[in-house]
Every structure is written in structure tokens, then in C-alpha cells.
Design an enzyme around this catalytic site. Structure first.
Site, PDB file in Angstrom:
ATOM      1  N   GLU A   1      11.762   2.243  14.339  1.00 51.60           N
ATOM      2  CA  GLU A   1      10.825   3.300  13.931  1.00 51.60           C
ATOM      3  C   GLU A   1       9.535   3.139  14.724  1.00 51.60           C
ATOM      4  O   GLU A   1       9.375   2.189  15.487  1.00 51.60           O
ATOM      5  CB  GLU A   1      10.549   3.212  12.425  1.00 51.60           C
TER       6      GLU A   1
ATOM      7  N   TYR B   1       0.828  -1.198   0.000  1.00 46.68           N
ATOM      8  CA  TYR B   1       0.000   0.000   0.000  1.00 46.68           C
ATOM      9  C   TYR B   1       0.864   1.251   0.000  1.00 46.68           C
ATOM     10  O   TYR B   1       2.077   1.188   0.200  1.00 46.68           O
ATOM     11  CB  TYR B   1      -0.966   0.007   1.193  1.00 46.68           C
TER      12      TYR B   1
ATOM     13  N   LYS C   1       6.394  -1.773   1.863  1.00 44.78           N
ATOM     14  CA  LYS C   1       5.197  -1.243   2.537  1.00 44.78           C
ATOM     15  C   LYS C   1       4.070  -2.276   2.406  1.00 44.78           C
ATOM     16  O   LYS C   1       3.114  -2.113   1.640  1.00 44.78           O
ATOM     17  CB  LYS C   1       4.827   0.128   1.966  1.00 44.78           C
TER      18      LYS C   1
ATOM     19  N   LEU D   1      10.945   1.471   7.158  1.00 45.61           N
ATOM     20  CA  LEU D   1      10.340   1.996   5.939  1.00 45.61           C
ATOM     21  C   LEU D   1      10.960   3.370   5.684  1.00 45.61           C
ATOM     22  O   LEU D   1      11.029   4.192   6.604  1.00 45.61           O
ATOM     23  CB  LEU D   1       8.823   2.142   6.115  1.00 45.61           C
TER      24      LEU D   1
HETATM   25  C1  LIG Z   1       6.207   1.712   9.645  1.00 45.54           C
HETATM   26  C2  LIG Z   1       6.189   3.090   9.062  1.00 45.54           C
HETATM   27  N1  LIG Z   1       7.307   3.828   9.105  1.00 45.54           N
HETATM   28  C3  LIG Z   1       7.343   5.081   8.610  1.00 45.54           C
HETATM   29  C4  LIG Z   1       6.226   5.653   8.031  1.00 45.54           C
HETATM   30  C5  LIG Z   1       6.297   7.054   7.485  1.00 45.54           C
HETATM   31  O1  LIG Z   1       6.264   7.054   6.082  1.00 45.54           O
HETATM   32  P1  LIG Z   1       5.729   8.311   5.254  1.00 45.54           P
HETATM   33  O2  LIG Z   1       6.525   9.488   5.707  1.00 45.54           O
HETATM   34  O3  LIG Z   1       6.015   7.950   3.839  1.00 45.54           O
HETATM   35  O4  LIG Z   1       4.283   8.464   5.562  1.00 45.54           O
HETATM   36  C6  LIG Z   1       5.044   4.915   7.951  1.00 45.54           C
HETATM   37  C7  LIG Z   1       3.860   5.493   7.337  1.00 45.54           C
HETATM   38  O5  LIG Z   1       2.823   4.876   7.209  1.00 45.54           O
HETATM   39  C8  LIG Z   1       5.024   3.598   8.465  1.00 45.54           C
HETATM   40  O6  LIG Z   1       3.917   2.833   8.412  1.00 45.54           O
END
Ligand SMILES: Cc1ncc(COP(=O)(O)O)c(C=O)c1O
Length: 293
Positions: A180, A33, A147, A205
């Protein structure tokens, strides 16, 4: 006004949107996603999200449901039909429908669902109110750069955070370093003023917001280190914050039972929020990186 959702080639009223019970996303979490933020009617970090989606799909050998250009047309059409000026658009692509069996089906047809929803506009005053995070063991799989829609550990972690009165849970690996949040990237500012966030790789991620903040911080001449940091380091940090497409740059003023810094939103955190807002308004998102893992 009723919401409109895109499901496998059709725009349908949200309340009637459905997928087949043998969609592999439903049965195996066999899908990926993306979430784009919509800011003032525009998608943030369009190219970054596209590239990260390509990375996720490629890593799992799932075909694009359509070419990237028409894909973006559909994404924008969902935003338009839902009149979203501030909010988010969610895209899910799965390996499609097949009789339940673990190996990939022969000739799969990828399935795609897109929803959009309105959210309150980015509000610096709200983001500058500090939140609490808790620390929990990271029990996810070893390919967090993808993701994946398999988010059960993330849901459990977020629920644990909510029950502890916290906004987010920072997950830590076996070596005691923070990876994270459950839906955001984790950042600290050390006592020496160094801005620290974990380097990209399979353990996190690579957030699109993370990339934008890194670039904005670089342009502002801040000292940056992309490296792991331990729970102890986080507890000793002068400042802390999280980044994500929906949380933007959100200050963290408590980690577990420890107050971060003086308990108020840090100077660098609040400066980074300003820089981030200017950055996305002027440039639309981070310059694309090919480093997704
Ligand atoms: C596990 C995880 N880390 C980091 C992020 C942050 O990513 P982004 O800045 O692209 O929203 C997300 C966002 O959904 C996430 O699910």
C-alpha cells in the site's frame, strides 16, 4: 477563530493543548489513531472507523478511553467547535501516562487527544489530475492492520516521495508485491479491465475509503480482484489510483519513471471517483465489515 482540541476530558485552545512527557504514546508510540473525513458537515464511514479503532485497541490491549457512544459525542463536538464543514478529525488513543518501562503499566488509564481541521472540499477536478508515485521497500512491522501511531517508516517513505517530486510512495514487500501507500491504499486497473487491490490481512491497513470504493465498484458491476499485485504489473497497468480518507480517489498517472496507460486519468478511475462521491453522500460510508486483518 482559534482551534479547539480535546485532551483527556477537556476542550482547550489548540495552542495550549499538551500531554504529559511520560505518555506512552510519546515515549513508545504505544497507541493507535483514526482519521475521519468530514464531508459537508458529516463524518464519513463512522461505523467503519469505530470498528477499526476497536480492532486496533483490542489488538494492543489498550482500553477504550470511554464508551463508544460518548466517544462519538466528543468526536462530533470537536468537529462542531472547530466549525469544520469539510476537513478531518484526528483521534489518538494511547496507553496513558506511566513511569518509563517497557511492560504495560498496572491499571493504565488510556489517554485521548482529538483535533479537527478544515480542508478544501473534495474537488473532482483536482482529484482527476494525475499524480506520480514512487516504489520503495516496505520496511514496516508485520501488523499493518493495526492503525498504530508508530509511523516512522511511513514518514520516511512520504519524505522520499516528496523529494522525488511524487505524491505518494507505494511500498513493496520482499516478494515484490505492492502492499500500500504510506498513507493510502494502492489500486490498479489491468489491461483486461480488472480492478485490483490487495486483500486485507496483516500486510495492509483496511482503508475505510477502500471499503467504500469496493462496495461502489461491486454495485456498478465492475470486475474486482482483491489480491496482491507486483511492481511489474503496476507498471503495465492501464490505470492506477490511491484511496484514503483525505485523498478520496486520486488518480496516479506515473509510477517511478513509467507513465501509466496513456498518461491521462483513466476512465474507470474517474468513474470510481464519481461513484465514491455518490456513495458517501447517499450512504455515509461503507457497510461495516468485521474483517480488519
Ligand atoms: C498505511 C495506510 N493505508 C491506508 C490508508 C487509508 O485508510 P482510510 O481510507 O481509512 O483513510 C491509510 C490512511 O491513513 C494509511 O495510513
Amino acid at each position: 477563530m482559534s482551534r479547539i482540541t480535546y485532551v483527556n476530558g477537556q476542550y482547550v485552545p489548540h495552542s495550549h493543548a499538551s500531554v504529559h512527557i511520560e505518555d506512552r504514546g510519546y515515549q513508545f508510540a504505544d497507541g493507535v489513531y483514526e482519521v475521519f473525513a468530514v464531508h459537508d458537515g458529516k463524518l464519513i464511514g463512522e461505523q467503519g472507523h469505530l470498528d477499526r479503532l476497536a480492532h486496533s485497541l483490542g489488538a494492543l490491549q489498550i482500553d477504550w478511553p470511554m464508551a463508544q457512544r460518548p466517544f462519538m459525542v466528543v468526536v462530533k463536538e470537536v468537529v462542531r467547535r472547530n466549525h469544520v464543514k469539510f476537513g478531518l478529525v484526528y483521534i489518538q488513543v494511547t496507553r496513558g501516562v506511566a513511569r518509563r518501562d517497557h511492560p504495560f503499566p498496572a491499571n493504565p488509564i488510556s489517554a485521548m487527544v482529538i483535533t479537527a481541521r478544515k480542508m478544501a472540499p473534495l474537488d473532482k477536478a483536482v482529484l482527476n489530475k494525475g499524480v506520480k508515485v514512487i516504489t520503495i521497500p516496505d520496511i514496516r512491522w508485520k501488523r499493518r492492520d493495526i492503525k498504530s501511531i508508530a509511523l516512522l517508516p511511513n514518514c520516511l517513505g512520504k519524505q522520499q516521495a516528496r523529494e522525488a517530486g511524487a505524491f505518494e510512495a507505494w511500498q513493496y514487500d520482499e516478494d515484490g508485491t505492492i502492499t500500500e501507500g504510506t498513507s493510502s491504499n494502492a489500486w490498479i486497473v489491468t489491461k483486461d479491465g480488472e480492478l485490483v487491490t490487495r486483500q486485507v490481512g496483516p500486510t495492509i491497513l483496511n482503508g475505510i475509503t477502500r471499503l467504500a470504493v469496493l462496495e461502489a465498484a461491486r454495485e456498478a458491476g465492475l470486475t474486482i480482484a482483491e489480491r496482491p499485485f507486483t511492481i511489474e504489473e503496476a507498471l503495465e497497468a492501464k490505470e492506477a489510483f490511491v484511496t484514503s480518507s483525505t485523498s478520496h480517489v486520486k488518480a496516479v498517472t506515473q509510477i517511478d519513471d513509467k507513465t501509466v496507460g496513456n498518461g491521462h486519468v483513466g476512465e474507470i478511475t474517474s468513474k470510481l471517483l464519481d461513484l465514491y462521491v455518490t456513495y458517501i453522500e447517499e450512504k455515509g460510508g461503507p457497510i461495516v465489515t468485521d474483517r480488519w486483518n
